[in-house]
Design a protein around this motif. Structure first.
Motif, PDB file in Angstrom:
ATOM      1  N   THR A 178       0.898  -1.313  -0.010  1.00  0.00           N
ATOM      2  CA  THR A 178       0.116   0.147   0.118  1.00  0.00           C
ATOM      3  C   THR A 178       0.701   1.336   0.007  1.00  0.00           C
TER       4      THR A 178
ATOM      5  N   MET B   2      -3.981   5.178  -4.307  1.00  0.00           N
ATOM      6  CA  MET B   2      -3.940   5.588  -2.922  1.00  0.00           C
ATOM      7  C   MET B   2      -5.042   5.942  -2.295  1.00  0.00           C
ATOM      8  N   TYR B   3      -6.189   6.658  -2.987  1.00  0.00           N
ATOM      9  CA  TYR B   3      -7.396   7.294  -2.463  1.00  0.00           C
ATOM     10  C   TYR B   3      -8.105   6.057  -2.245  1.00  0.00           C
TER      11      TYR B   3
ATOM     12  N   SER C 230      -7.193   3.157  -1.330  1.00  0.00           N
ATOM     13  CA  SER C 230      -6.867   2.426  -0.393  1.00  0.00           C
ATOM     14  C   SER C 230      -7.153   3.120   1.024  1.00  0.00           C
ATOM     15  N   THR C 231      -6.902   4.399   1.047  1.00  0.00           N
ATOM     16  CA  THR C 231      -7.233   5.193   1.990  1.00  0.00           C
ATOM     17  C   THR C 231      -8.820   5.273   2.556  1.00  0.00           C
ATOM     18  N   ALA C 232      -9.729   5.165   1.461  1.00  0.00           N
ATOM     19  CA  ALA C 232     -11.077   5.424   1.319  1.00  0.00           C
ATOM     20  C   ALA C 232     -11.378   3.756   2.000  1.00  0.00           C
TER      21      ALA C 232
ATOM     22  N   GLU D 243      -9.667   1.864   4.022  1.00  0.00           N
ATOM     23  CA  GLU D 243      -9.347   1.858   5.440  1.00  0.00           C
ATOM     24  C   GLU D 243     -10.334   2.734   6.381  1.00  0.00           C
ATOM     25  N   ARG D 244     -10.554   3.583   5.696  1.00  0.00           N
ATOM     26  CA  ARG D 244     -11.695   4.495   6.715  1.00  0.00           C
ATOM     27  C   ARG D 244     -12.976   3.669   6.658  1.00  0.00           C
TER      28      ARG D 244
END
Length: 119
Positions: free
Chosen positions: A22, A30-31, A33-35, A37-38
């Motif tokens: 990641t 990247m966006y 992956s972040t979303a 996780e959130r």
């Protein structure tokens, strides 16, 4: 996959694979992956810890559901036409690998010979 070859080459431990993979994400990945996780935190789901789980999640997200059927159709319709026998065999092997079909070499050769006779 290239990343799996890198993991093997560098002898990356299972617990380091997901953070390492990641970390290399850029742009949309990247966006996403972040979303992800959130969203997992919001639903009280544990974070993805294992590479196989992340790989499956990536496939579900980015590979269309019809992809496997499409590969099988291509494999069934492949014709030698103006390809050499070696090019034809390589193309067939590529489709088989992408479709995750594992057959013995003798089965592959027998299928190749059958298809050539039915042209």
């Amino acid at each position: 996959m290239k990343v799996e070859k890198l993991f093997t080459f560098h002898r990356v431990s299972e617990e380091r694979k997901v953070p390492l993979a990641t970390l290399s994400f850029q742009g949309h990945a990247m966006y996403w992956s972040t979303a992800l996780e959130r969203e997992r935190r919001l639903h009280n789901d544990p974070p993805i810890q294992y590479w196989n789980d992340l790989r499956s999640t990536l496939k579900r997200r980015h590979i269309p559901s019809y992809y496997g059927r499409e590969l099988m159709n291509k494999l069934q319709r492949i014709q030698q036409k103006d390809m050499t026998i070696e090019q034809y065999r390589q193309q067939m092997k590529l489709y088989m690998m992408r479709a995750c079909i594992k057959k013995e070499e003798s089965t592959t050769v027998a299928r190749s010979n059958y298809l050539k006779r039915t042209k």
